[in-house]
Design a protein around this motif. Structure first.
Motif, PDB file in Angstrom:
ATOM      1  N   ALA A   1      45.802  40.628  48.135  1.00  0.00           N
ATOM      2  CA  ALA A   1      45.214  39.294  47.929  1.00  0.00           C
ATOM      3  C   ALA A   1      43.752  39.421  47.520  1.00  0.00           C
ATOM      4  CB  ALA A   1      45.346  38.463  49.199  1.00  0.00           C
ATOM      5  N   GLY A   2      42.999  40.330  48.211  1.00  0.00           N
ATOM      6  CA  GLY A   2      41.591  40.539  47.869  1.00  0.00           C
ATOM      7  C   GLY A   2      41.437  41.071  46.464  1.00  0.00           C
ATOM      8  N   GLN A   3      42.339  42.011  46.096  1.00  0.00           N
ATOM      9  CA  GLN A   3      42.263  42.589  44.757  1.00  0.00           C
ATOM     10  C   GLN A   3      42.532  41.529  43.690  1.00  0.00           C
ATOM     11  OE1 GLN A   3      41.312  45.885  44.170  1.00  0.00           O
ATOM     12  NE2 GLN A   3      41.093  45.051  42.102  1.00  0.00           N
ATOM     13  N   ALA A   4      43.440  40.628  44.008  1.00  0.00           N
ATOM     14  CA  ALA A   4      43.752  39.547  43.060  1.00  0.00           C
ATOM     15  C   ALA A   4      42.519  38.678  42.817  1.00  0.00           C
ATOM     16  CB  ALA A   4      44.911  38.707  43.597  1.00  0.00           C
ATOM     17  N   LYS A   5      41.805  38.353  43.903  1.00  0.00           N
ATOM     18  CA  LYS A   5      40.561  37.571  43.764  1.00  0.00           C
ATOM     19  C   LYS A   5      39.531  38.352  42.952  1.00  0.00           C
ATOM     20  CE  LYS A   5      41.410  33.877  46.338  1.00  0.00           C
ATOM     21  NZ  LYS A   5      41.367  32.493  45.769  1.00  0.00           N
ATOM     22  N   LEU A   6      39.415  39.640  43.218  1.00  0.00           N
ATOM     23  CA  LEU A   6      38.441  40.467  42.503  1.00  0.00           C
ATOM     24  C   LEU A   6      38.795  40.560  41.025  1.00  0.00           C
ATOM     25  CD1 LEU A   6      35.960  42.283  42.574  1.00  0.00           C
ATOM     26  CD2 LEU A   6      37.446  44.197  43.196  1.00  0.00           C
ATOM     27  N   ASP A   7      40.096  40.689  40.743  1.00  0.00           N
ATOM     28  CA  ASP A   7      40.534  40.752  39.342  1.00  0.00           C
ATOM     29  C   ASP A   7      40.181  39.446  38.620  1.00  0.00           C
ATOM     30  OD1 ASP A   7      41.499  43.279  39.783  1.00  0.00           O
ATOM     31  OD2 ASP A   7      43.609  42.670  40.008  1.00  0.00           O
ATOM     32  N   GLU A   8      40.406  38.326  39.324  1.00  0.00           N
ATOM     33  CA  GLU A   8      40.065  37.029  38.716  1.00  0.00           C
ATOM     34  C   GLU A   8      38.562  36.914  38.477  1.00  0.00           C
ATOM     35  OE1 GLU A   8      40.433  32.208  39.562  1.00  0.00           O
ATOM     36  OE2 GLU A   8      41.373  33.643  40.955  1.00  0.00           O
TER      37      GLU A   8
END
Length: 579
Positions: free
Chosen positions: A44-51
């Motif tokens: 989930a954190g990586q998804a936010k960082l990717d965004e």
């Protein structure tokens, strides 16, 4: 059944592994569950960082950057691995710095609005402090915070601390560190500290032209003209087109009195670059300083021919025309100059003098009032405005203006003398005499001042007018309790000595002083001499000089009221200034 057997087989396998590790089955299952949860959170954190990363690529507004920061903070809160954590923190720091830089672009628009400026700097400071909280080695953020501390309400100590941190962060970047040392030099309070930082900047980057120019400017401020010239020569050796360095060489040589060298340098430049009007203007200023006005006008005219928008050449030529009493030519040049550069204070000042010479005193006053509003601490401008008030028969305005000046500085004897003249004009004889006497005491005491500008002879020449005015008042006032023949004579003799007995109106004062003491023989002698000099010089008060002589021939002392009828015409009703 197959699924159940599969699960059982897996469980038995875990149990066997747990026994080998010395752990209970429940403990191992909890660890496996936790690992799976962390993996899910990191996803989930990586998804936010990717965004956030995707948004950062196209972020070009404060709102875009704020969203990047928000997503990175959410990613950190959700959980990231070590590499991604560092990436997120770096992106927050960079985006916060970029937001502050965008806000900085708005600074010129709000600098005169205290409330808007306060809000802007508060938001900038919040962004910059966030930036360094995530990356305390971000030199640009520290330097911007230092700049904010130079604004009203800031702290020099905090600014210096931020610059120290910026310099430390730039240890591996000598060129950038050189620039930081130069910025810190501007925050230093002592010249020694400034020089130390500038020297370090040049050590790190010998090509830092801004550091060289700052060093030269300090040398000029400290009157180290030869050192400034030598350093400017070094700059010119690397870049012959460096106008700052060239001007320093010229001006330092002028300051040292080496005018022939300056003339030769400028002439060589003109020979090499005959289409560069700047060199003609500079040589014109040199000729102007040597009172070679024809040559100066020729050079200024050539500069204007090459560049019709050279407002400085127009202004300097106008100054010469004004001094030569060619008022129409002076007016045209100053008007043309101000059309090009309307904010030139020197241009407005010269226009005021031209207006006064044309007896357009209301226009002269409007210009001087504008200059004084712009710089209310400029003593020369205040004094000139007071003088114009008097020329326009507005002595009470002059008194009001000078009252304000003297309330702040009660040692300005020239202002006292001018206020005395204004009081005399409205028949306040005792008050005028008081101002004159105080001015004399202060001016005479300044003769021994080691910081005296100019020499004592120049001061005495200036004092002659003060001696003369007080002497005249003490010998000619119709107020019996004010007149003092002995004091008047002493002052008149001082005035005559300072002017070498060559000024008709001062010899007239000496005659009046002798008449007040009852010595009409000397009164007639000096009054005759005053008339003789007045006729030779075509003095504008020759008629009065002759009447004074007639009075002494009849053994009568001279009396003069000097009452001015106040000009009550509103200044706002004056005609528009002709530009």
């Amino acid at each position: 059944m197959g699924h159940a057997l599969g699960w059982l087989s897996s469980t038995l396998g875990l149990e066997s592994a747990a026994r080998r590790a010395g752990l209970g089955l429940l403990t191992l299952m909890m660890a496996a569950s936790l690992t799976a949860g962390l993996a899910t959170a990191q996803d989930a954190g990586q998804a936010k960082l990717d965004e956030a990363t995707a948004r950062k690529l196209n972020a070009n507004s404060q709102a875009d950057l704020a969203k990047v920061v928000e997503l990175c903070e959410q990613a950190l809160e959700a959980g990231l691995d070590e590499v991604s954590t560092q990436l997120a923190k770096g992106m927050i720091a960079a985006s916060s710095l970029q937001r502050a830089q965008l806000l900085l672009q708005q600074l010129p628009k709000v600098v005169n609005n205290a409330s808007a400026l306060r809000n802007l700097t508060m938001n900038m400071r919040a962004d910059l402090e966030k930036a360094i909280s995530y990356n305390d080695k971000l030199a640009e953020a520290h330097m911007l915070l230092a700049r904010l501390e130079t604004l009203p309400g800031g702290s020099r100590d905090r600014a210096l601390n931020h610059m120290n941190l910026a310099i430390e962060a730039l240890q591996d970047k000598p060129v950038d560190q050189s620039a930081a040392y130069l910025l810190r030099a501007g925050l230093r309070s002592s010249n020694d500290d400034k020089i130390a930082d500038i020297s370090k900047a040049l050590e790190l980057d010998p090509t830092n032209k801004d550091a060289w120019q700052a060093k030269i400017a300090l040398q000029l401020a400290s009157r180290k003209f030869e050192e400034a010239r030598q350093d400017a020569e070094k700059l010119l050796a690397d870049d012959e087109s460096n106008d700052f360095a060239f001007q320093v060489v010229v001006e330092t040589l002028i300051e040292m009195g080496r005018l022939d060298e300056v003339h030769e340098i400028l002439s060589k430049r003109i020979e090499k670059q005959p289409e560069n009007g700047d060199y003609y203007r500079w040589r014109g200023r040199l000729e102007m300083s040597r009172d070679r006005n024809d040559e100066a006008i020729s050079d200024f005219s050539k500069a204007i021919e090459l560049n019709p928008r050279d407002f400085e050449a127009l202004l300097f030529r106008g100054q010469i025309y004004f001094g030569q009493e060619q008022i129409d030519k002076a007016s045209r040049d100053v008007s043309d100059s101000l059309l090009i550069e309307p904010d030139s204070s020197l241009g407005v000042l010269l226009r005021a003098h031209v207006s006064a010479r044309q007896k357009r005193y209301a226009d002269a006053i409007k210009d001087m009032e504008m200059l004084v509003r712009h710089n209310p601490s400029n003593l020369g401008w205040i004094m000139q405005l007071a003088s114009f008030y008097q020329l326009d028969n507005r002595p009470r305005l002059a008194i009001q203006l000078l009252d304000q000046l003297l309330a702040e500085n009660n040692k300005e004897w020239r202002a006292m003398r001018t206020r005395g003249d204004a009081k005399l004009a409205i028949s306040q004889h005792h008050e005028a005499a008081e101002d004159y006497r105080r001015a004399v005491r202060i001016a005479e005491a300044s003769k021994d001042d080691p910081n005296l500008k100019g020499d004592v002879k120049d001061l005495m020449l200036e004092l002659s007018g003060l001696y003369n005015n007080l002497s005249w008042l003490l010998s000619t006032s119709p107020k019996d309790d004010l007149r003092n023949g002995a004091e008047s004579l002493e002052l008149a003799l001082k005035a005559c000595e300072a002017t070498e007995y060559k000024e008709a109106h001062i010899l007239s004062t000496l005659a009046a002083a002798y008449a007040e003491t009852g010595d009409f023989e000397n009164a007639r002698q000096w009054a005759s001499k005053a008339v003789e000099l007045g006729r030779e010089s075509k003095h504008d008060q020759i008629d009065q000089l002759e009447k004074e002589l007639e009075s002494y021939q009849q053994n009568k002392p001279w009396r003069e009221e000097q009452s001015t009828e106040e000009n009550k015409k509103p200044l706002s009703a004056a005609e528009a200034i002709d530009t």
